[in-house]
Design a protein around this motif. Structure first.
Motif, short mmCIF file in Angstrom:
data_model
loop_
_atom_site.label_atom_id
_atom_site.label_comp_id
_atom_site.label_asym_id
_atom_site.label_seq_id
_atom_site.Cartn_x
_atom_site.Cartn_y
_atom_site.Cartn_z
N VAL A 1 45.45 -5.94 61.27
CA VAL A 1 44.17 -5.45 60.78
C VAL A 1 44.26 -5.42 59.25
CG1 VAL A 1 43.66 -4.08 62.82
CG2 VAL A 1 44.79 -3.01 60.88
N TYR B 1 47.91 -5.06 57.73
CA TYR B 1 48.87 -4.29 58.54
C TYR B 1 49.26 -5.12 59.76
CZ TYR B 1 48.05 0.03 55.91
OH TYR B 1 47.97 0.99 54.93
N CYS C 1 44.46 -5.04 68.20
CA CYS C 1 44.21 -3.86 67.37
C CYS C 1 42.98 -4.07 66.50
CB CYS C 1 45.43 -3.48 66.53
SG CYS C 1 46.10 -4.80 65.49
N HIS C 2 42.37 -2.95 66.06
CA HIS C 2 41.11 -2.99 65.32
C HIS C 2 41.08 -1.89 64.27
CE1 HIS C 2 39.49 -5.65 68.45
NE2 HIS C 2 40.07 -4.84 69.31
N LEU C 3 40.37 -2.17 63.18
CA LEU C 3 40.10 -1.15 62.17
C LEU C 3 38.92 -0.32 62.64
CD1 LEU C 3 40.42 0.12 59.32
CD2 LEU C 3 38.88 -1.68 58.49
N MET D 1 43.84 2.47 62.64
CA MET D 1 44.10 1.29 63.44
C MET D 1 44.12 1.70 64.90
SD MET D 1 47.20 -1.54 63.31
CE MET D 1 48.53 -0.42 63.80
N THR E 1 44.97 0.62 68.56
CA THR E 1 45.74 -0.37 69.30
C THR E 1 45.32 -0.33 70.77
OG1 THR E 1 47.60 1.06 69.89
CG2 THR E 1 47.65 0.02 67.72
N MET F 1 46.27 4.80 58.84
CA MET F 1 46.94 3.85 57.95
C MET F 1 47.14 4.38 56.54
SD MET F 1 45.43 0.14 59.19
CE MET F 1 43.70 0.59 59.03
#
Length: 598
Positions: A314, A327, A366-368, A374, A376, A401
């Motif tokens: 991400v 990341y 995974c995504h912001l 983050m 997961t 993060m």
């Protein structure tokens, strides 16, 4: 990595998978190689391998785990804060329905991509993927479908699926490629990938078939059209099971950064052939503004991650955009499973190790979310799929993060991202950004990459790679959000302005008098000699039936696909077989599409 599991599971799984009353949430044990996207306050999870745990009426586990597939579209509400251990956790499973105009359902896939689409578009988009043959007796098992409809959409408003024929310019349905999207521009990208006997019903009975694909597919999600961009200038191509990151605010329309994965084997017509891990000591960059297929390689420095596949990335930028931080989390190597987090910070191109744990994860996404978290999704901690369930009860976890703290609580109204201390201790600045290191340690490898970040190329020790398919006149010179801000003195601003004017003048001169021949490409960094070879997981691919003799026309068609031994096909148990698909020879310079029944 999963191939040894097949023999162990084959008898036990087939004898226990007759129970069709398995709920993907209540009976969840683990899920991996799925597709996921976040759209309009919801997480969507499509497909994937799933291990189920049978339970009695009281919710107690009863019996051994069952290997199967996720047949549903799973949603998780992200509009409100939640704690998956205690409260306010709303996860649901939606039935997959057919396209109302054709009566065809999207296939149940692994190793594809799910895109969120543009912010004003109510649809999410499923592209690519392959059928897993790990458990053909599972009630949700489906045979591969036609590759003609590699693109599907799900309308999150009216809950309907639609299919699109993009085969005019992209004739195959790939799997295992790296993917990213510039959602703000309605563009989705899928880099390289493979064909196997799960990607099309034309290949489903082909013995040990594996073919790596060149090119990067660009999908316009606003028009549901696709084109295929050349990757002839991409180092270590074709590759699979790596990652692609979108960095907005660099160049005029953002850039894509490709990293990791496994290169094409010496001969890619068989799973017995091995490829090599792609080193993280350099990354490859694509300028979205150009869309001309040109890639640029940039060496990197710092604490470089070990070679791996099946990781996720991400991207989040400093509040002042002076650094853009990718990341990287988890993955698997030749002999390692990873539980670590690294950051590749741009434009310094420095790897920084952020976290080391003891609970590895691969095959996840995974995504912001929530500005600085983050999210997961799924993954496994062991090469043995039946080794136990995911300790994350619903398959999701949260990493802050900024503080680098893992947890099970999602904060929907979290504050803005702050650059962690570990990052700005390396590149300078503070939590707001104000990065000091605005170039790689060895300098930018060429003028094109330097211009993306509004800098000049260094004449230092940086290795140079300039793709042969591009010239300097193709590079955009727009304002780049990577310049130093906040702490630059007046003299520095004046110097930057002078440099900018000089570059613009030189660029205008190059546009007026283009070079008579394209620049040459110099050799790029190779993986260290001690890297062990990598291969794909044979457990995903089907090997059954008896060899049959093909007609000369069939042999010729499959030979054009690059199949080294086209005679080694297998009979289809009486089912009709469609014609072999042929490679596309048309130019990939126009988006095009058509719709129809599968």
């Amino acid at each position: 990595m999963l191939a040894p599991v097949v023999a162990i599971l084959s008898l036990w799984v087939l004898s226990t998978a007759g129970d069709s009353n398995l709920d993907p949430i209540k009976n969840y044990c683990k899920r991996l190689y799925h597709q996921s996207a976040v759209k309009s306050g919801k997480l969507y999870i499509d497909g994937g391998l799933e291990i189920f745990t049978p339970k009695n009426d009281y919710g107690t586990a009863e019996g051994g785990e069952i290997l199967g597939y996720n047949e549903w579209l799973i949603t998780l509400d992200m509009q409100y804060s939640w704690d998956w251990e205690t409260s306010n956790f709303s996860m649901n499973a939606l039935n997959i329905t057919a396209d109302p105009t054709t009566g065809t359902k999207p296939a149940n896939l692994i190793s594809g991509a799910l895109y969120a689409g543009a912010p004003d578009d109510s649809k999410i988009y499923l592209y690519g993927g392959t059928t897993s043959f790990l458990n053909e007796s599972f009630p949700g098992f489906e045979w591969p479908d036609s590759a003609q409809y590699a693109l599907w959409s799900f309308d999150t408003d009216d809950q309907t699926w639609s299919q699109y024929d993009v085969s005019l310019n992209v004739p195959y349905k790939p799997a295992g490629g790296a993917y990213a999207e510039a959602a703000d521009q309605g563009l989705a990208f899928y880099l390289n990938g493979w064909l196997d006997n799960g990607t099309s019903n034309a290949f489903e009975n082909e013995y040990n078939f594996l073919k790596y694909l060149d090119g990067m597919v660009a999908v316009n999600t606003n028009t549901q059209q696709a084109r295929n961009l050349s990757t002839s200038s991409l180092n270590n191509s074709p590759r699979v099971k790596g990652a692609l990151a979108y960095i907005p605010g660099v160049s005029s329309k953002g850039i894509l950064v490709a990293m990791g994965g496994v290169t094409k084997p010496t001969s890619d017509s068989s799973l017995d052939n091995e490829g090599t891990y792609v080193s993280f000591d350099s990354v490859d960059i694509f300028d979205i503004a150009s869309m001309d297929g040109a890639w640029y390689n940039q060496p990197v420095s710092g604490d470089i991650p070990g070679p791996r596949t099946d990781f996720c990335v991400v991207t989040v930028s400093a509040p002042d955009n002076s650094s853009h931080n990718i990341y990287l989390y988890g993955g698997q190597g030749a002999n390692n499973l990873y539980d670590d987090v690294y950051v590749l910070s741009l434009p310094s191109f420095r790897w920084i190790k952020m976290y080391q744990g003891e609970s590895p994860r691969y095959g996840h996404t995974c995504h912001l979310v929530g500005n600085k978290q983050m999210l997961t999704v799924g993954g496994d901690a062991s090469e043995d799929l039946m080794s136990g369930c995911d300790w994350e009860e619903y398959g999701v976890a949260i990493l802050d993060m900024s503080s680098m703290v893992w947890g099970h609580i999602y904060h929907a109204l979290d504050g803005e991202y702050q650059v962690p201390t570990k990052i700005y201790n390396v590149i300078g600045g503070d939590g707001q950004g104000n990065a000091h290191q605005m170039k790689p340690t060895g300098g930018f490898s060429n003028d094109q990459i330097a211009q993306f970040f509004n800098e000049t190329a260094s004449t230092g020790s940086g290795k140079s790679t300039t793709p042969s398919s591009s010239t300097s006149s193709k590079i955009s010179g727009g304002a780049i959000a990577g310049a130093v801000v906040g702490s630059v003195i007046a003299a520095g601003l004046i110097a930057a302005l002078i440099l900018y004017l000089i570059r613009r003048q030189r660029k205008q001169q190059k546009n007026t008098n283009p070079p008579s021949s394209p620049p040459t490409t110099t050799e790029t960094a190779e993986a260290p000699p001690d890297y062990k070879p990598a291969r794909l997981d044979g457990a995903f691919f089907r090997n059954r039936g008896q060899a049959v003799e093909l007609t000369s026309q069939q042999v010729s068609a499959l030979t054009e696909l690059g199949i080294s031994n086209p005679a080694m096909l297998h009979e289809m148990d009486g089912r009709p077989r469609g014609p072999a698909e042929l490679p596309d020879t048309r130019p990939a310079d126009v988006f095009t599409t058509k719709s129809g029944k599968n």
